[in-house]
Every structure is written in C-alpha cells, then in structure tokens.
Design a protein around this motif. Structure first.
Motif, short mmCIF file in Angstrom:
data_model
loop_
_atom_site.label_atom_id
_atom_site.label_comp_id
_atom_site.label_asym_id
_atom_site.label_seq_id
_atom_site.Cartn_x
_atom_site.Cartn_y
_atom_site.Cartn_z
N SER A 12 83.84 50.54 39.44
CA SER A 12 85.15 49.48 38.62
C SER A 12 85.53 50.72 37.23
CB SER A 12 85.69 47.92 39.04
OG SER A 12 86.14 47.69 37.79
N HIS A 13 86.70 50.87 36.38
CA HIS A 13 86.82 51.36 35.58
C HIS A 13 87.67 50.37 35.02
CE1 HIS A 13 85.45 54.90 36.80
NE2 HIS A 13 86.06 54.70 38.04
N GLU A 14 87.56 49.34 34.82
CA GLU A 14 88.57 48.23 34.41
C GLU A 14 87.77 48.36 32.55
OE1 GLU A 14 88.60 44.06 35.93
OE2 GLU A 14 89.28 44.88 37.52
N GLU A 219 76.35 49.77 46.40
CA GLU A 219 76.77 48.08 46.39
C GLU A 219 78.45 48.05 45.07
OE1 GLU A 219 72.78 47.63 47.95
OE2 GLU A 219 72.93 47.29 45.81
N ARG A 220 77.97 48.06 44.25
CA ARG A 220 78.77 47.76 43.00
C ARG A 220 80.30 48.35 43.38
NH1 ARG A 220 78.02 45.97 37.31
NH2 ARG A 220 80.28 46.74 37.05
N THR A 227 86.03 42.89 47.83
CA THR A 227 86.22 41.88 47.16
C THR A 227 87.39 41.76 46.49
OG1 THR A 227 84.45 41.46 47.62
CG2 THR A 227 85.15 39.88 46.70
N LYS A 228 88.75 41.24 46.56
CA LYS A 228 89.28 41.07 45.40
C LYS A 228 89.71 40.24 44.44
CE LYS A 228 95.00 39.78 45.26
NZ LYS A 228 95.56 39.70 45.94
N GLY A 229 89.75 40.46 43.04
CA GLY A 229 89.90 40.24 41.81
C GLY A 229 88.47 39.61 41.45
N LEU A 230 87.23 40.73 41.90
CA LEU A 230 85.89 40.87 41.29
C LEU A 230 85.99 42.26 40.87
CD1 LEU A 230 83.26 40.03 41.20
CD2 LEU A 230 82.62 41.19 42.90
N GLY A 231 86.57 42.47 39.26
CA GLY A 231 86.69 43.31 39.20
C GLY A 231 85.52 44.57 38.07
N LYS A 232 84.99 44.75 36.66
CA LYS A 232 84.17 45.23 35.93
C LYS A 232 83.24 44.18 35.98
CE LYS A 232 82.55 48.06 32.47
NZ LYS A 232 81.76 47.14 32.26
N THR A 233 84.20 42.99 35.28
CA THR A 233 83.80 41.78 34.32
C THR A 233 83.23 40.69 35.43
OG1 THR A 233 84.93 41.89 32.96
CG2 THR A 233 84.07 39.59 33.53
N GLY A 239 75.85 41.15 38.54
CA GLY A 239 74.00 41.97 38.41
C GLY A 239 73.35 41.38 37.32
N ARG A 240 74.00 41.11 36.35
CA ARG A 240 73.31 40.15 35.66
C ARG A 240 72.83 39.42 36.13
NH1 ARG A 240 76.58 38.17 31.29
NH2 ARG A 240 76.75 35.57 32.43
N ARG A 241 72.89 39.15 37.29
CA ARG A 241 71.72 37.66 37.45
C ARG A 241 70.74 37.73 38.83
NH1 ARG A 241 72.78 32.13 36.63
NH2 ARG A 241 73.05 30.64 38.31
N VAL A 242 72.14 38.66 39.79
CA VAL A 242 71.50 39.59 41.48
C VAL A 242 70.20 39.89 40.51
CG1 VAL A 242 72.40 41.08 41.74
CG2 VAL A 242 72.22 39.75 43.61
N GLN A 243 70.13 41.18 39.98
CA GLN A 243 69.02 41.71 40.07
C GLN A 243 67.45 40.82 39.85
OE1 GLN A 243 68.41 43.61 35.86
NE2 GLN A 243 69.24 41.61 35.17
N GLY A 244 67.78 39.56 39.91
CA GLY A 244 66.08 38.70 40.16
C GLY A 244 65.82 38.89 41.00
#
Length: 325
Positions: A12-14, A219-220, A227-233, A239-244
């Motif tokens: 994503s390039h937002e 995957e990103r 997934t509509k609405g799922l941008g860079k943020t 990613g911050r959460r799922v890396q667990g």
C-alpha cells in the motif's frame, strides 16, 4: 478473502498518518477530523486555519502547553520494559472509558488491551482502528462487536448479520463513520464466505498464508488489495499485533509506534529493540506473557509496542516514565 491469483510484490502506498484525541460524540456525531492512528496529512496548498477569538477554552490549552514543557524523566531501560510488561502500566495505556466498562460489565469481557485475538479478529480490529476515529471510540467499537449480544468474531457471523446487524452494533458503540465501517466489515466477511477456496472458520487465516507462501510482502499486498478500507495504516496495525503469532512478520514496528517508543526513551528501530530485549531477557518479568520460547519473546515485544502507542495516544508518556522510575 485473498484473490485466487497470487500477487508477488508491491504494498500500500498511502501517506503516513498521525494521531490526536477527540471528544466523545453525542448520539450520531458529525464527522470529526481524522484521529486515532489514521490522521492523514493534507497536501501543500491546504487552506490555513483562521485564528479563533479568545474564549474560556483558552485556559485548558495553556495548561496543556505548559505540561508539555516539563523536563522528560530519564528511566533505566530495564525498569521501563518491566513496567510496560506489568499489569501496573495497563490503565495508563488505555482509555478511561474502557476501565469504566470493565467495572460495569465485569473483567471477563474481551478488550483490545488485554485479550488474545485470532488473526481474523486482528484484521477486523485493524480495519476499525484505521478509520479516522479516536482511540477511545476505536477500542469501544471493538469491545462492542466482540462481546455479547453481538459477538461478531468470525466472517460467517458478520456475513449473516449483514449491514443492518453490524450497523446496529456500531450504533450501540456510539462511534463515528458507522455506515462506512459496517460496509467494509461486511464486504470483507462476504468475500471470505463466498470464496469456495476459503474456510469461513479459518480464523488463523492459513488459506491466505498458504497462498502467499508466508511472504510478508505478498501477504500485505493481498490483504490490501482484497480488503476494502484496509490501507497502509490498517496493515501496520495488523502487522504490529499479528507478529506475535506470525513469526515471519517479527520484528516489526510501524512509524506511528516507533515515535511513541522513542518518546519513552527506547529504540524505535525494530531490530535494536529486539536486541535490547533479548540481551536483558533474563531480567524481564514475563511470567504473565503467553507462549513459550520464541513465541513468548514475540508476544512480549508486541505488548511493549501496544503499551507504548496506547500511552502516547492517551497522553501518558511522562506518567509511564515517572512510574517506571
């Protein structure tokens, strides 16, 4: 959820986003300026703000400016890490609204701050939190849809509830951007349910992982495009959460969280923070962190990030440092 054809590169390039607090709305609130973790920077040429006339609200602003001028408290990094890992820091890292909700409904309700979520649930959370709403409203929305009477924890449940059902839950959360958020959640769930190659109960999203051969970049890209609405943020929050649990994503710190971590006096670079934690692992209090071995290290890393960004969003960075000292 993912397209049937594998995509191999790109992301994503937002533009990067900022965050700020907003007041709790009444009834169906008007659209507020973007906040939470999703405030977009306006391009050059945006109109300048007009200077507001003096009013009684000037006094609180002056108080906040003077508070920011207080010298930062230096803290031993091991003490700081242990405080962030401990239950003692939690209330400084989440909205008071959530604390009150726990008192009223009991400690068994699921919250973004303390509960373990499946990767699918984390994706739902990331989509909600990437909307331009405040920290309090985002976390309240998550508590509302994941707890009774709604419990929208799978793609099938969201799909069956449909737009009206999801919108009703968001109305109950008294949040903002309800229509668009409901549309995006139902759209995401419907893609999973209607795709014959996907298992609607695959909460670990193994179908996506297999299709992408566990490549983080792929995957990103697939999540962002399907997934509509799922941008860079949103992808950064996910990613911050799922890396667990997805070790290939570890270590990862998004730009927003890196700033919060640095304000605490810790390394904002993912590799350096991981090295610090590994070097002092024997001194860290991690007995209440889930998992064993490497998984526990990853989840401790995630907890540090979540507590740091939560404290920053709540304006409690200096309080965290003072308590840790």
């Amino acid at each position: 959820m993912p397209p049937k054809k594998k995509q191999t590169n790109g992301s994503s390039h937002e533009q990067p986003t900022k965050s700020e607090q907003i007041a709790q709305p009444k009834e169906e609130p008007k659209e507020a300026p973007p906040s939470n973790e999703s405030k977009h920077v306006k391009a050059n040429g945006a109109s300048k703000k007009r200077k507001s006339p003096p009013s009684s609200s000037d006094e609180p602003r002056k108080a906040r400016r003077s508070a920011r001028g207080i010298p930062s408290t230096p803290v031993d990094p091991i003490k700081l890490l242990n405080y962030l890992l401990s239950p003692s820091s939690l209330d400084l890292c989440r909205p008071k609204d959530e604390i009150e909700d726990l008192k009223n409904r009991g400690s068994n309700i699921r919250t973004y701050s303390t509960s373990t979520f499946t990767p699918f649930e984390e994706l739902v959370c990331a989509l909600i939190l990437s909307r331009p709403i405040g920290h309090m409203l985002g976390l309240r929305s998550i508590r509302t849809i994941f707890n009774p009477p709604y419990e929208f924890t799978t793609s099938k449940k969201i799909h069956e509830a449909g737009f009206e059902g999801v919108r009703k839950a968001l109305d109950a959360a008294r949040t903002q951007h309800r229509q668009k958020t409901a549309e995006e959640l139902v759209g995401m769930a419907s893609m999973v349910v209607k795709d014959p190659e996907m298992d609607e109960d695959d909460l670990g999203m193994s179908g996506l992982r297999d299709a992408c051969e566990k490549s983080v970049e792929t995957e990103r890209e697939m999540l962002g495009t399907s997934t509509k609405g799922l941008g860079k943020t949103g992808l950064d929050i996910f990613g911050r959460r799922v890396q667990g649990v997805w070790e290939e994503w570890y270590p990862f710190i998004d730009e927003r969280t890196a700033k919060a971590v640095e304000r605490l006096g810790l390394p904002g670079d993912a590799g350096k923070l991981r090295e610090m934690m590994e070097e002092h692992w024997g001194k860290l209090e991690v007995k209440d962190v889930e998992g064993k071995g490497e998984e526990q290290r990853r989840k401790a890393f995630v907890r540090i990030l979540e507590r740091a960004v939560g404290a920053d969003l709540e304006g409690n960075i200096e309080s965290i440092k003072a308590e840790a000292a």
